[in-house]
Motif scaffolding. Structure first.
Motif, PDB file in Angstrom:
ATOM      1  N   ILE A 118       0.836  -1.211   0.000  1.00 30.01           N
ATOM      2  CA  ILE A 118       0.000   0.000   0.000  1.00 30.01           C
ATOM      3  C   ILE A 118       0.865   1.254   0.000  1.00 30.01           C
ATOM      4  O   ILE A 118       0.616   2.201  -0.758  1.00 30.01           O
ATOM      5  CB  ILE A 118      -0.958  -0.001   1.212  1.00 30.01           C
ATOM      6  CG1 ILE A 118      -1.979  -1.142   1.075  1.00 30.01           C
ATOM      7  CG2 ILE A 118      -1.681   1.342   1.334  1.00 30.01           C
ATOM      8  CD1 ILE A 118      -2.821  -1.355   2.316  1.00 30.01           C
ATOM      9  N   LEU A 119       1.907   1.245   0.851  1.00 29.88           N
ATOM     10  CA  LEU A 119       2.808   2.395   0.900  1.00 29.88           C
ATOM     11  C   LEU A 119       3.528   2.591  -0.433  1.00 29.88           C
ATOM     12  O   LEU A 119       3.677   3.720  -0.918  1.00 29.88           O
ATOM     13  CB  LEU A 119       3.829   2.213   2.029  1.00 29.88           C
ATOM     14  CG  LEU A 119       3.287   2.294   3.458  1.00 29.88           C
ATOM     15  CD1 LEU A 119       4.383   1.981   4.472  1.00 29.88           C
ATOM     16  CD2 LEU A 119       2.691   3.671   3.736  1.00 29.88           C
ATOM     17  N   GLY A 120       3.968   1.466  -1.036  1.00 26.08           N
ATOM     18  CA  GLY A 120       4.629   1.551  -2.333  1.00 26.08           C
ATOM     19  C   GLY A 120       3.715   2.101  -3.402  1.00 26.08           C
ATOM     20  O   GLY A 120       4.131   2.895  -4.252  1.00 26.08           O
ATOM     21  N   PHE A 121       2.441   1.667  -3.353  1.00 25.21           N
ATOM     22  CA  PHE A 121       1.460   2.163  -4.331  1.00 25.21           C
ATOM     23  C   PHE A 121       1.242   3.665  -4.168  1.00 25.21           C
ATOM     24  O   PHE A 121       1.195   4.405  -5.154  1.00 25.21           O
ATOM     25  CB  PHE A 121       0.144   1.418  -4.167  1.00 25.21           C
ATOM     26  CG  PHE A 121      -0.960   1.942  -5.043  1.00 25.21           C
ATOM     27  CD1 PHE A 121      -0.975   1.656  -6.403  1.00 25.21           C
ATOM     28  CD2 PHE A 121      -1.977   2.726  -4.510  1.00 25.21           C
ATOM     29  CE1 PHE A 121      -1.985   2.155  -7.219  1.00 25.21           C
ATOM     30  CE2 PHE A 121      -2.990   3.219  -5.309  1.00 25.21           C
ATOM     31  CZ  PHE A 121      -2.990   2.929  -6.670  1.00 25.21           C
ATOM     32  N   ILE A 122       1.121   4.110  -2.923  1.00 26.38           N
ATOM     33  CA  ILE A 122       0.898   5.542  -2.665  1.00 26.38           C
ATOM     34  C   ILE A 122       2.081   6.367  -3.162  1.00 26.38           C
ATOM     35  O   ILE A 122       1.913   7.416  -3.794  1.00 26.38           O
ATOM     36  CB  ILE A 122       0.649   5.795  -1.161  1.00 26.38           C
ATOM     37  CG1 ILE A 122      -0.681   5.144  -0.739  1.00 26.38           C
ATOM     38  CG2 ILE A 122       0.634   7.286  -0.862  1.00 26.38           C
ATOM     39  CD1 ILE A 122      -0.932   5.193   0.751  1.00 26.38           C
ATOM     40  N   ILE A 123       3.293   5.879  -2.887  1.00 29.80           N
ATOM     41  CA  ILE A 123       4.498   6.601  -3.305  1.00 29.80           C
ATOM     42  C   ILE A 123       4.603   6.661  -4.826  1.00 29.80           C
ATOM     43  O   ILE A 123       5.005   7.681  -5.405  1.00 29.80           O
ATOM     44  CB  ILE A 123       5.759   5.931  -2.708  1.00 29.80           C
ATOM     45  CG1 ILE A 123       5.760   6.090  -1.183  1.00 29.80           C
ATOM     46  CG2 ILE A 123       7.031   6.519  -3.314  1.00 29.80           C
ATOM     47  CD1 ILE A 123       6.844   5.290  -0.482  1.00 29.80           C
ATOM     48  N   SER A 124       4.210   5.553  -5.486  1.00 30.09           N
ATOM     49  CA  SER A 124       4.337   5.490  -6.952  1.00 30.09           C
ATOM     50  C   SER A 124       3.140   6.083  -7.688  1.00 30.09           C
ATOM     51  O   SER A 124       3.161   6.158  -8.920  1.00 30.09           O
ATOM     52  CB  SER A 124       4.512   4.031  -7.392  1.00 30.09           C
ATOM     53  OG  SER A 124       3.359   3.271  -7.071  1.00 30.09           O
ATOM     54  N   LEU A 125       2.124   6.529  -6.945  1.00 28.53           N
ATOM     55  CA  LEU A 125       0.892   7.021  -7.571  1.00 28.53           C
ATOM     56  C   LEU A 125       1.126   8.136  -8.589  1.00 28.53           C
ATOM     57  O   LEU A 125       0.548   8.089  -9.692  1.00 28.53           O
ATOM     58  CB  LEU A 125      -0.100   7.472  -6.493  1.00 28.53           C
ATOM     59  CG  LEU A 125      -1.561   7.581  -6.915  1.00 28.53           C
ATOM     60  CD1 LEU A 125      -2.048   6.256  -7.506  1.00 28.53           C
ATOM     61  CD2 LEU A 125      -2.433   7.979  -5.725  1.00 28.53           C
ATOM     62  N   PRO A 126       1.963   9.128  -8.288  1.00 28.12           N
ATOM     63  CA  PRO A 126       2.206  10.173  -9.298  1.00 28.12           C
ATOM     64  C   PRO A 126       2.784   9.622 -10.598  1.00 28.12           C
ATOM     65  O   PRO A 126       2.426  10.082 -11.687  1.00 28.12           O
ATOM     66  CB  PRO A 126       3.196  11.107  -8.602  1.00 28.12           C
ATOM     67  CG  PRO A 126       2.980  10.882  -7.141  1.00 28.12           C
ATOM     68  CD  PRO A 126       2.654   9.431  -7.029  1.00 28.12           C
ATOM     69  N   PHE A 127       3.671   8.617 -10.471  1.00 30.52           N
ATOM     70  CA  PHE A 127       4.272   8.017 -11.670  1.00 30.52           C
ATOM     71  C   PHE A 127       3.235   7.181 -12.427  1.00 30.52           C
ATOM     72  O   PHE A 127       3.234   7.161 -13.661  1.00 30.52           O
ATOM     73  CB  PHE A 127       5.465   7.150 -11.273  1.00 30.52           C
ATOM     74  CG  PHE A 127       6.532   7.888 -10.515  1.00 30.52           C
ATOM     75  CD1 PHE A 127       7.459   8.665 -11.184  1.00 30.52           C
ATOM     76  CD2 PHE A 127       6.600   7.811  -9.127  1.00 30.52           C
ATOM     77  CE1 PHE A 127       8.450   9.355 -10.490  1.00 30.52           C
ATOM     78  CE2 PHE A 127       7.579   8.494  -8.425  1.00 30.52           C
ATOM     79  CZ  PHE A 127       8.505   9.272  -9.116  1.00 30.52           C
ATOM     80  N   VAL A 128       2.360   6.498 -11.675  1.00 28.27           N
ATOM     81  CA  VAL A 128       1.305   5.701 -12.303  1.00 28.27           C
ATOM     82  C   VAL A 128       0.373   6.599 -13.097  1.00 28.27           C
ATOM     83  O   VAL A 128       0.026   6.312 -14.246  1.00 28.27           O
ATOM     84  CB  VAL A 128       0.509   4.914 -11.235  1.00 28.27           C
ATOM     85  CG1 VAL A 128      -0.710   4.243 -11.864  1.00 28.27           C
ATOM     86  CG2 VAL A 128       1.398   3.878 -10.557  1.00 28.27           C
ATOM     87  N   ILE A 129      -0.022   7.721 -12.503  1.00 30.84           N
ATOM     88  CA  ILE A 129      -0.920   8.666 -13.171  1.00 30.84           C
ATOM     89  C   ILE A 129      -0.279   9.216 -14.433  1.00 30.84           C
ATOM     90  O   ILE A 129      -0.954   9.415 -15.460  1.00 30.84           O
ATOM     91  CB  ILE A 129      -1.314   9.809 -12.205  1.00 30.84           C
ATOM     92  CG1 ILE A 129      -2.177   9.252 -11.068  1.00 30.84           C
ATOM     93  CG2 ILE A 129      -2.063  10.920 -12.946  1.00 30.84           C
ATOM     94  CD1 ILE A 129      -2.521  10.259 -10.007  1.00 30.84           C
TER      95      ILE A 129
END
Length: 375
Positions: free
Chosen positions: A196-207
């Protein structure tokens, strides 16, 4: 961890299998099918047209298939766990290479008798595969690096093949099905926190890597009124329809948002919107109760099964069904972005219903053969 013994050789007679059926679950599935048919009839304007005929045919065929599957010993579904996963991955590769393109997405493969969407099947067979993977595993090996990496590969491989279609919504649902198995298999909760933490951190890159229409869906979710006649139109009309249903609804075949064609895609992902407009809060509550009973019976069947494979499949499938329902209803109510998540059995779509009925068939098999041990 459960102790496993050798495969038993007990054979149930034909009538014994009938006696072992979970008739509460079966009645709820049939009732849900009847409600879905009535709602589909409403989407066709109160006439028996294409969607109603097609939905009835698929419902009848797949329900019969589910009943046939329930007679097959649960150890058979265990034995084909890896093979079924590989076959569906092969279908996903075939979809990428030779698939049918519609509305900018290449999600279907022509099998002549059906245009199949393999990603829907993967939501079920990833559970079968992972349930088999964890079945014989010793407790001390559940959180090993080998187990974690192998599980991630099993989940990420089909996700990647679905994302390139592109179909981010179904890829997320596949991940949810896989993660459910990991949770019930006993993977340490810290790995879920790290994810979950990794997903939150990578969210800007995912978007940043999202397709333009996917970014638009996120922006529309955050502020649908920004483009009320464009990107925000569907969700605005959906919320109006649900709200206008009130306590008891406008009545069967009297949904104005549907009949005046304000509501797009009302027969697929937004089927709950039409149902809620016509039957209101009370009808929606009854529908939720039916779903709740179905999920409860799935979990109860898992709890009564002697094989660990059956237990973990039922628990994970029940959790997945719960999440699919929650995502669909949250989506049409504007609580989540539109991700293309069908409402189980209710929504129009052959591949989705096929996958759901396969899941129910395996659950019924676990109930009929609940004393079957698997080595």
């Amino acid at each position: 961890m459960y102790q496993h013994t050798r495969l038993t050789t007990n054979r149930l007679g034909f009538f014994q299998k009938f006696r072992n059926f979970d008739y509460i679950l079966l009645v709820c599935i049939l009732l849900l099918g009847f409600i879905s048919l009535a709602t589909m009839y409403s989407t066709d304007g109160g006439e028996i047209k294409f969607h109603t005929k097609s939905h009835f045919t698929k419902l009848a065929v797949f329900t019969l298939m589910m009943l046939v599957m329930s007679f097959i010993n649960i150890k058979y579904w265990f034995s084909i766990g890896y093979l079924a996963y590989v076959v569906v991955v092969g279908l996903l590769v075939g979809t990428y290479l030779f698939g049918i393109t519609s509305s900018g997405s290449q999600r279907w493969i022509n099998l002549y008798f059906i245009n199949l969407q393999p990603s829907e099947l993967m939501k079920i067979f990833i559970i079968v595969c992972l349930a088999k993977f964890f079945h014989r595993m010793k407790l001390e090996n559940v959180n090993s690096i080998y187990t974690i990496l192998t599980s991630l590969i099993i989940i990420l491989l089909p996700m990647g093949l679905v994302i390139v279609q592109p179909d981010l919504g179904t890829a997320v649902l596949i991940a949810i099905s896989g993660i459910a198995v990991l949770w019930f298999a006993g993977i340490n909760y810290k790995y879920f926190i790290y994810t979950i933490l990794g997903f939150i951190i990578s969210l800007p890159f995912v978007i940043a890597f999202l397709k333009p229409y996917q970014k638009l869906r996120v922006l529309t979710f955050l502020n649908p009124d920004k483009d009320p006649l464009g990107a925000g139109y569907q969700i605005i009309q959906s919320k109006i329809a649900v709200g206008s249903g009130g306590i008891f609804g406008k009545g069967f075949l009297k949904g104005t948002q549907s009949y005046l064609e304000f509501l797009p895609e009302k027969h697929t992902d937004f089927i709950f919107t039409l149902f809620s407009e016509e039957f209101g809060f009370v009808g929606s509550a009854i529908l939720l109760i039916i779903y709740a009973i179905i999920i409860y019976r799935i979990v109860a069947i898992g709890a009564s099964s002697r094989s660990y494979f059956a237990k973990i499949f039922c628990y994970s499938f029940g959790a997945a069904i719960f999440v699919f329902i929650t995502i669909n209803m949250s989506m049409v109510l504007g609580l989540l972005p539109i991700v293309g998540s069908p409402l189980p059995i209710m929504s129009y779509g052959g591949s989705s219903m096929l996958a759901t009925m396969i899941g129910f068939g395996i659950v019924m098999s676990a109930r009929v053969h609940n004393q079957q041990l698997i080595a």
